[in-house]
Each structure stands twice: as structure tokens, then as C-alpha cells.
Write a protein that holds these residues in place. Structure first.
Motif, PDB file in Angstrom:
ATOM      1  N   ASN A 195      40.827  46.579  35.538  1.00 21.50           N
ATOM      2  CA  ASN A 195      39.738  46.702  34.752  1.00 21.50           C
ATOM      3  C   ASN A 195      38.524  46.122  35.303  1.00 21.50           C
ATOM      4  OD1 ASN A 195      37.542  45.992  32.597  1.00 21.50           O
ATOM      5  ND2 ASN A 195      38.834  46.524  30.997  1.00 21.50           N
ATOM      6  N   PRO A 196      37.389  46.736  35.847  1.00 17.26           N
ATOM      7  CA  PRO A 196      36.493  46.418  36.756  1.00 17.26           C
ATOM      8  C   PRO A 196      35.507  45.274  35.913  1.00 17.26           C
ATOM      9  CG  PRO A 196      35.863  48.575  35.870  1.00 17.26           C
ATOM     10  CD  PRO A 196      37.304  48.310  35.771  1.00 17.26           C
ATOM     11  N   ARG A 197      35.435  45.427  34.546  1.00 15.89           N
ATOM     12  CA  ARG A 197      34.877  44.228  33.829  1.00 15.89           C
ATOM     13  C   ARG A 197      35.418  42.997  33.872  1.00 15.89           C
ATOM     14  NH1 ARG A 197      30.927  41.457  31.695  1.00 15.89           N
ATOM     15  NH2 ARG A 197      31.091  40.533  29.470  1.00 15.89           N
ATOM     16  N   TRP A 198      36.802  42.928  33.866  1.00 19.39           N
ATOM     17  CA  TRP A 198      37.550  41.729  33.924  1.00 19.39           C
ATOM     18  C   TRP A 198      37.889  41.489  35.193  1.00 19.39           C
ATOM     19  CZ3 TRP A 198      38.031  38.809  29.808  1.00 19.39           C
ATOM     20  CH2 TRP A 198      37.469  39.418  28.277  1.00 19.39           C
ATOM     21  N   GLU A 199      37.822  42.051  36.216  1.00 21.95           N
ATOM     22  CA  GLU A 199      37.857  41.568  37.750  1.00 21.95           C
ATOM     23  C   GLU A 199      36.697  40.842  37.830  1.00 21.95           C
ATOM     24  OE1 GLU A 199      40.283  45.343  39.396  1.00 21.95           O
ATOM     25  OE2 GLU A 199      38.074  45.429  39.682  1.00 21.95           O
ATOM     26  N   TYR A 200      35.224  41.462  37.149  1.00 20.30           N
ATOM     27  CA  TYR A 200      34.028  40.621  37.611  1.00 20.30           C
ATOM     28  C   TYR A 200      34.000  39.360  37.005  1.00 20.30           C
ATOM     29  CZ  TYR A 200      29.362  39.124  36.345  1.00 20.30           C
ATOM     30  OH  TYR A 200      27.988  38.694  36.215  1.00 20.30           O
ATOM     31  N   VAL A 201      34.642  39.394  35.611  1.00 18.91           N
ATOM     32  CA  VAL A 201      34.732  38.230  34.672  1.00 18.91           C
ATOM     33  C   VAL A 201      35.543  36.979  35.587  1.00 18.91           C
ATOM     34  CG1 VAL A 201      35.460  36.997  32.727  1.00 18.91           C
ATOM     35  CG2 VAL A 201      34.256  39.213  32.607  1.00 18.91           C
ATOM     36  N   LEU A 202      36.894  37.461  36.089  1.00 17.01           N
ATOM     37  CA  LEU A 202      37.606  36.355  36.753  1.00 17.01           C
ATOM     38  C   LEU A 202      37.011  36.003  38.058  1.00 17.01           C
ATOM     39  CD1 LEU A 202      40.407  35.182  36.394  1.00 17.01           C
ATOM     40  CD2 LEU A 202      41.224  36.989  37.588  1.00 17.01           C
ATOM     41  N   GLY A 203      36.322  36.944  38.739  1.00 15.24           N
ATOM     42  CA  GLY A 203      35.589  36.407  39.990  1.00 15.24           C
ATOM     43  C   GLY A 203      34.380  35.645  39.400  1.00 15.24           C
ATOM     44  N   ASP A 204      33.744  35.634  38.440  1.00 15.28           N
ATOM     45  CA  ASP A 204      32.776  34.684  37.829  1.00 15.28           C
ATOM     46  C   ASP A 204      33.439  33.467  37.525  1.00 15.28           C
ATOM     47  OD1 ASP A 204      29.906  34.977  37.551  1.00 15.28           O
ATOM     48  OD2 ASP A 204      30.044  35.174  35.376  1.00 15.28           O
ATOM     49  N   ASP A 205      34.492  33.350  37.038  1.00 14.27           N
ATOM     50  CA  ASP A 205      35.278  32.297  36.563  1.00 14.27           C
ATOM     51  C   ASP A 205      35.863  31.485  37.948  1.00 14.27           C
ATOM     52  OD1 ASP A 205      34.918  32.656  34.000  1.00 14.27           O
ATOM     53  OD2 ASP A 205      36.982  33.828  33.960  1.00 14.27           O
ATOM     54  N   TYR A 206      36.232  32.115  38.673  1.00 12.24           N
ATOM     55  CA  TYR A 206      36.410  31.402  40.030  1.00 12.24           C
ATOM     56  C   TYR A 206      35.177  30.819  40.776  1.00 12.24           C
ATOM     57  CZ  TYR A 206      41.610  32.406  40.619  1.00 12.24           C
ATOM     58  OH  TYR A 206      42.844  32.294  40.264  1.00 12.24           O
ATOM     59  N   TYR A 207      34.139  31.757  40.779  1.00  8.74           N
ATOM     60  CA  TYR A 207      32.866  31.162  41.198  1.00  8.74           C
ATOM     61  C   TYR A 207      32.420  29.963  40.782  1.00  8.74           C
ATOM     62  CZ  TYR A 207      28.198  31.341  43.052  1.00  8.74           C
ATOM     63  OH  TYR A 207      26.736  30.989  43.920  1.00  8.74           O
ATOM     64  N   TYR A 208      32.610  29.821  39.235  1.00  5.20           N
ATOM     65  CA  TYR A 208      32.066  28.382  38.678  1.00  5.20           C
ATOM     66  C   TYR A 208      32.925  27.573  38.331  1.00  5.20           C
ATOM     67  CZ  TYR A 208      27.592  31.134  38.226  1.00  5.20           C
ATOM     68  OH  TYR A 208      26.311  31.732  38.502  1.00  5.20           O
ATOM     69  N   GLY A 209      34.282  27.854  38.562  1.00  8.45           N
ATOM     70  CA  GLY A 209      35.195  26.958  38.242  1.00  8.45           C
ATOM     71  C   GLY A 209      35.845  26.852  36.860  1.00  8.45           C
ATOM     72  N   ALA A 210      35.551  27.939  35.919  1.00  8.15           N
ATOM     73  CA  ALA A 210      35.732  28.097  34.699  1.00  8.15           C
ATOM     74  C   ALA A 210      37.455  28.279  34.457  1.00  8.15           C
ATOM     75  CB  ALA A 210      35.188  29.144  33.934  1.00  8.15           C
ATOM     76  N   LEU A 211      37.853  28.424  33.177  1.00 11.36           N
ATOM     77  CA  LEU A 211      39.129  28.792  33.052  1.00 11.36           C
ATOM     78  C   LEU A 211      40.142  27.739  33.414  1.00 11.36           C
ATOM     79  CD1 LEU A 211      39.618  32.437  33.402  1.00 11.36           C
ATOM     80  CD2 LEU A 211      39.942  31.300  31.426  1.00 11.36           C
ATOM     81  N   ARG A 212      39.845  26.527  33.805  1.00 12.70           N
ATOM     82  CA  ARG A 212      40.723  25.545  34.416  1.00 12.70           C
ATOM     83  C   ARG A 212      41.026  26.022  35.689  1.00 12.70           C
ATOM     84  NH1 ARG A 212      43.000  26.844  29.690  1.00 12.70           N
ATOM     85  NH2 ARG A 212      44.688  27.897  30.714  1.00 12.70           N
ATOM     86  N   LEU A 213      40.373  26.904  36.539  1.00 11.37           N
ATOM     87  CA  LEU A 213      40.159  27.141  37.589  1.00 11.37           C
ATOM     88  C   LEU A 213      39.663  26.309  38.606  1.00 11.37           C
ATOM     89  CD1 LEU A 213      40.115  31.040  37.301  1.00 11.37           C
ATOM     90  CD2 LEU A 213      42.184  29.720  37.517  1.00 11.37           C
ATOM     91  N   MET A 214      39.844  26.052  39.893  1.00  9.67           N
ATOM     92  CA  MET A 214      39.258  25.493  40.966  1.00  9.67           C
ATOM     93  C   MET A 214      38.261  26.270  41.383  1.00  9.67           C
ATOM     94  SD  MET A 214      40.294  22.334  41.350  1.00  9.67           S
ATOM     95  CE  MET A 214      39.978  21.650  43.057  1.00  9.67           C
ATOM     96  N   THR A 215      36.941  25.792  41.781  1.00 17.14           N
ATOM     97  CA  THR A 215      36.004  26.920  42.368  1.00 17.14           C
ATOM     98  C   THR A 215      36.433  27.188  43.730  1.00 17.14           C
ATOM     99  OG1 THR A 215      34.415  25.524  41.116  1.00 17.14           O
ATOM    100  CG2 THR A 215      33.759  26.882  43.249  1.00 17.14           C
ATOM    101  N   SER A 216      36.548  28.647  43.928  1.00 20.05           N
ATOM    102  CA  SER A 216      36.959  29.246  45.222  1.00 20.05           C
ATOM    103  C   SER A 216      36.016  30.541  45.089  1.00 20.05           C
ATOM    104  CB  SER A 216      38.391  29.509  45.158  1.00 20.05           C
ATOM    105  OG  SER A 216      38.734  30.255  46.073  1.00 20.05           O
ATOM    106  N   PHE A 217      35.297  30.607  46.414  1.00 19.32           N
ATOM    107  CA  PHE A 217      34.387  31.529  46.495  1.00 19.32           C
ATOM    108  C   PHE A 217      35.273  32.525  47.169  1.00 19.32           C
ATOM    109  CE2 PHE A 217      30.722  28.201  47.422  1.00 19.32           C
ATOM    110  CZ  PHE A 217      30.253  28.426  46.173  1.00 19.32           C
ATOM    111  N   THR A 218      36.153  32.323  47.879  1.00 20.89           N
ATOM    112  CA  THR A 218      37.083  33.459  48.515  1.00 20.89           C
ATOM    113  C   THR A 218      37.722  34.289  47.415  1.00 20.89           C
ATOM    114  OG1 THR A 218      37.619  31.862  50.381  1.00 20.89           O
ATOM    115  CG2 THR A 218      39.134  33.832  49.950  1.00 20.89           C
ATOM    116  N   LYS A 219      38.354  33.631  46.488  1.00 18.65           N
ATOM    117  CA  LYS A 219      39.078  34.184  45.268  1.00 18.65           C
ATOM    118  C   LYS A 219      37.923  34.781  44.284  1.00 18.65           C
ATOM    119  CE  LYS A 219      43.108  31.382  44.839  1.00 18.65           C
ATOM    120  NZ  LYS A 219      43.664  30.500  44.012  1.00 18.65           N
ATOM    121  N   ALA A 220      36.871  34.394  44.473  1.00 19.83           N
ATOM    122  CA  ALA A 220      35.749  35.069  43.428  1.00 19.83           C
ATOM    123  C   ALA A 220      35.300  36.352  44.114  1.00 19.83           C
ATOM    124  CB  ALA A 220      34.297  34.241  43.456  1.00 19.83           C
ATOM    125  N   ASN A 221      35.111  36.401  45.528  1.00 24.30           N
ATOM    126  CA  ASN A 221      34.736  37.411  46.240  1.00 24.30           C
ATOM    127  C   ASN A 221      35.894  38.362  46.344  1.00 24.30           C
ATOM    128  OD1 ASN A 221      32.039  36.345  46.812  1.00 24.30           O
ATOM    129  ND2 ASN A 221      33.017  35.430  48.757  1.00 24.30           N
TER     130      ASN A 221
END
Length: 150
Positions: free
Chosen positions: A60-86
Motif C-alpha cells: 500500500n503506497p500510503r503506508w509505505e510513505y508513512v513508514l518511510g516518514d517514521d524511519y526518517y523522523y525516528g517515530a514508532l520506536r524506530l531508530m532514524t534511518s535515512f536508508t530505510k526511509a528511502n
């Protein structure tokens, strides 16, 4: 009782694989959240669960985007990772999701998690411009900045 998201994911996916009606209905309900405004409290609650990961993995592209955003900002108890965000932005961008295309272009323009490449950034921004709307106007502005900075 302490929360165990990994165990919950395991049982939820097992039930879904067996065609359990509740999980199939829930998947349809969550997929329909594409129309909910980003700042909606219901969406905020749902996006802060592992369901965001699960729906992103369904393509689902909306949720792929949301998850990318969460990795970018380090939300969802995720470590910030530009590689995973991208990685997630690229999956959504490949499906034409404008927000992901803008964020991926921004990453290329600044070299966040990818090699810095202004031309690649402009290519992604042009895809957003072609879609029009507010995102297209924003992308056009970014192209103007990138073009004058070279």
C-alpha cells in the motif's frame, strides 16, 4: 499484561493466511484510511502500531510513505534511518505517490541516505509536477531552487 508486538504480528498474520474473516475485514478497514487526513487522531493512533509496517509490506503506497516518514523522523520506536526511509519512499514513489516522490527527491538533493545527485532529485520532482496540485506546486518550487543553486 505487557505488549508483545512480535507475537501479535505472528498470530495476526497466521489468522490472515488462513482467511480469518476478522483479519480480512480489518485489512480492508485499514486500507481505506487513505482518505483520512494526515493529522486525524484515528490515523495517528493506527500509524503508531505495527499495522503500519504490515500494511506497507502489503504494497500500500500510503503506508509505505508513512513508514518511510517514521524511519526518517525516528517515530514508532524506530531508530532514524535515512536508508530505510528511502527504501520505503522509493517503493511508494514507484507507485506514483507524490509525497514519497518529493521526499525521495529531497534525499537525493541533500544526500540523505543516498549519493547526493541534483539531477536525480529534479527528475523525481518533475514526476510530482506532472501530477499537479499542491504537491506539484511545491515540487516546482524545489526545482527552481535546485536549478538556481547549480
Amino acid at each position: 499484561m505487557p505488549e508483545d508486538y512480535a507475537k501479535a504480528d505472528y498470530w495476526y498474520e497466521k489468522a490472515a493466511a488462513q482467511g480469518h474473516a476478522v483479519t480480512n475485514t480489518r485489512t480492508k478497514q485499514l486500507a481505506s484510511f487513505d482518505d483520512v487526513p494526515y493529522n486525524d487522531p484515528v490515523l495517528s493512533m493506527i500509524r503508531h502500531t505495527n499495522e503500519a509496517k504490515w500494511l506497507a509490506n502489503l504494497g500500500n503506497p500510503r503506508w509505505e510513505y508513512v513508514l518511510g516518514d517514521d524511519y526518517y523522523y525516528g517515530a514508532l520506536r524506530l531508530m532514524t534511518s535515512f536508508t530505510k526511509a528511502n527504501y520505503w519512499f522509493r517503493k511508494a514513489a514507484d507507485q506514483g505517490y507524490a509525497g514519497a516522490e518529493i521526499n525521495l527527491a529531497y534525499a537525493y538533493y541533500h544526500g540523505y541516505g543516498v549519493p547526493q545527485n541534483t539531477m536525480t532529485a529534479i527528475t523525481w520532482w518533475k514526476k510530482v509536477v506532472a501530477q499537479g496540485g499542491y504537491s506539484g506546486m511545491k515540487a516546482k518550487h524545489y526545482i527552481n531552487i535546485a536549478s538556481t543553486a547549480r
